[in-house]
Design a protein around this motif. Structure first.
Motif, short mmCIF file in Angstrom:
data_model
loop_
_atom_site.label_atom_id
_atom_site.label_comp_id
_atom_site.label_asym_id
_atom_site.label_seq_id
_atom_site.Cartn_x
_atom_site.Cartn_y
_atom_site.Cartn_z
N LEU A 72 29.59 11.58 22.36
CA LEU A 72 28.97 11.30 21.07
C LEU A 72 27.77 12.20 20.82
O LEU A 72 27.55 12.64 19.70
N SER A 73 27.05 12.53 21.87
CA SER A 73 25.87 13.38 21.69
C SER A 73 26.23 14.80 21.26
O SER A 73 25.41 15.51 20.71
N ARG A 74 27.47 15.23 21.48
CA ARG A 74 27.91 16.57 21.09
C ARG A 74 28.69 16.55 19.77
O ARG A 74 29.16 17.57 19.30
N CYS A 75 28.84 15.37 19.19
CA CYS A 75 29.61 15.21 17.96
C CYS A 75 28.81 15.77 16.77
O CYS A 75 27.61 15.53 16.66
N SER A 76 29.50 16.48 15.89
CA SER A 76 28.84 17.07 14.73
C SER A 76 29.55 16.63 13.45
O SER A 76 30.59 15.96 13.50
N GLY A 77 29.00 17.05 12.33
CA GLY A 77 29.64 16.76 11.05
C GLY A 77 31.05 17.32 10.98
O GLY A 77 31.93 16.73 10.36
N ALA A 78 31.29 18.45 11.64
CA ALA A 78 32.64 19.04 11.65
C ALA A 78 33.64 18.12 12.34
O ALA A 78 34.80 18.01 11.91
N HIS A 79 33.20 17.44 13.40
CA HIS A 79 34.09 16.51 14.08
C HIS A 79 34.36 15.28 13.22
O HIS A 79 35.46 14.73 13.23
N VAL A 80 33.36 14.86 12.45
CA VAL A 80 33.55 13.73 11.53
C VAL A 80 34.58 14.11 10.47
O VAL A 80 35.48 13.32 10.15
N LEU A 81 34.49 15.33 9.95
CA LEU A 81 35.47 15.79 8.95
C LEU A 81 36.87 15.84 9.55
O LEU A 81 37.85 15.47 8.90
N GLU A 82 36.97 16.30 10.79
CA GLU A 82 38.26 16.33 11.48
C GLU A 82 38.83 14.91 11.59
O GLU A 82 40.02 14.70 11.38
N PHE A 83 37.98 13.95 11.90
CA PHE A 83 38.39 12.55 12.00
C PHE A 83 38.87 12.02 10.64
O PHE A 83 39.92 11.37 10.56
N LEU A 84 38.15 12.33 9.57
CA LEU A 84 38.55 11.86 8.24
C LEU A 84 39.89 12.46 7.83
O LEU A 84 40.74 11.77 7.25
N ARG A 85 40.09 13.72 8.12
CA ARG A 85 41.38 14.36 7.78
C ARG A 85 42.51 13.77 8.62
O ARG A 85 43.63 13.61 8.14
N TYR A 86 42.19 13.44 9.87
CA TYR A 86 43.17 12.80 10.74
C TYR A 86 43.60 11.44 10.16
O TYR A 86 44.78 11.09 10.17
N LEU A 87 42.65 10.70 9.62
CA LEU A 87 42.94 9.37 9.08
C LEU A 87 43.84 9.41 7.84
O LEU A 87 44.48 8.40 7.52
N ASP A 88 43.91 10.55 7.17
CA ASP A 88 44.74 10.65 5.97
C ASP A 88 46.20 10.28 6.24
O ASP A 88 46.87 9.76 5.36
N GLN A 89 46.68 10.52 7.44
CA GLN A 89 48.08 10.20 7.73
C GLN A 89 48.35 8.70 7.68
O GLN A 89 49.50 8.28 7.59
N PHE A 90 47.30 7.88 7.73
CA PHE A 90 47.47 6.43 7.64
C PHE A 90 47.16 5.91 6.25
O PHE A 90 47.12 4.71 6.02
N GLY A 91 46.92 6.82 5.29
CA GLY A 91 46.54 6.43 3.94
C GLY A 91 47.67 5.79 3.16
O GLY A 91 48.85 5.98 3.47
N LYS A 92 47.29 5.07 2.12
CA LYS A 92 48.26 4.38 1.27
C LYS A 92 48.07 4.72 -0.19
O LYS A 92 48.69 4.11 -1.06
N THR A 93 47.23 5.68 -0.50
CA THR A 93 46.95 6.07 -1.87
C THR A 93 47.69 7.35 -2.21
O THR A 93 47.49 8.37 -1.58
N LYS A 94 48.56 7.27 -3.21
CA LYS A 94 49.32 8.44 -3.66
C LYS A 94 48.38 9.38 -4.40
O LYS A 94 47.72 8.98 -5.35
N VAL A 95 48.32 10.62 -3.93
CA VAL A 95 47.47 11.62 -4.57
C VAL A 95 48.39 12.74 -5.06
O VAL A 95 48.95 13.48 -4.27
#
Length: 193
Positions: A72-95
């Motif tokens: 966690l101490s080495r985690c950056s905003g870039a890793h958070v963005l990677e996590f958010l993009r990863y979560l898209d595969q579980f999304g339910k909103t049609k875009v």
């Protein structure tokens, strides 16, 4: 960030989690087979606190399964963005994409092959909970990766692109003011003269 507590490896959560090795959402099978009443400590937590704890544990699991594993101490905003993009595969909103004939229509009349994504509101709430959890676990506000400028810009971009694709504008809600008590009426004129 010496005071920052790393993630707890024991998962005492009874909510769903993500199996990162197979990219599937799972629930705890022992909870399903043997329902146990919640302990007194978890029953006193609010829905928000329980969700924040689940999100924190899920992000910790994501960091542990990251290649290479991240602390966690080495985690950056870039890793958070990677996590958010990863979560898209579980999304339910049609875009809808710009090439889709339903681009800009909130209620399309027929199905289309456009991708499902996480809704902007869900991502925004998730980041808010993770940002609070980071600081509750000893992180310094100025080092909070969930508050990074790149994360804020990404959320704004997702909001704008989803609003255009779905034909829904996200406007800031106006705060409702509490009703004002009626103004005191002046006393009736004295007519007895």
């Amino acid at each position: 960030m010496d005071s920052l507590h790393e993630f707890d490896t024991s998962n005492t959560d009874d909510g769903p989690s993500i199996d990162f090795s197979t990219n599937t959402i799972i629930t705890n099978p022992t909870t399903l087979a043997n329902p146990v009443p919640p302990s007194s400590s978890s029953s006193t937590l609010s829905r928000y606190e329980n969700q924040k704890r689940r999100d924190w544990n899920t992000f910790g699991q994501y960091l542990r399964n990251h290649r290479p594993p991240l602390s966690l101490s080495r985690c950056s905003g870039a890793h958070v963005l990677e996590f958010l993009r990863y979560l898209d595969q579980f999304g339910k909103t049609k875009v809808h994409t710009q090439l889709c004939p339903f681009f800009g229509h909130p209620n399309p009349p027929a199905p289309c092959p456009c991708p499902l994504r996480q809704a902007w509101g869900s991502l925004d709430a998730l980041i808010g909970r993770l940002r609070a959890a980071f600081e509750e676990h000893g992180g310094k506000p100025e080092a909070n990766p969930f508050g990074a400028r790149a994360v804020r810009l990404y959320l704004r971009e997702v909001r704008d692109s989803q609003s255009k694709a779905r034909g829904v504008s996200y406007e800031k809600k106006k705060r409702k003011r509490p009703p004002q008590p009626p103004a005191a009426l002046p006393p009736p004129p004295n007519t007895s003269q």
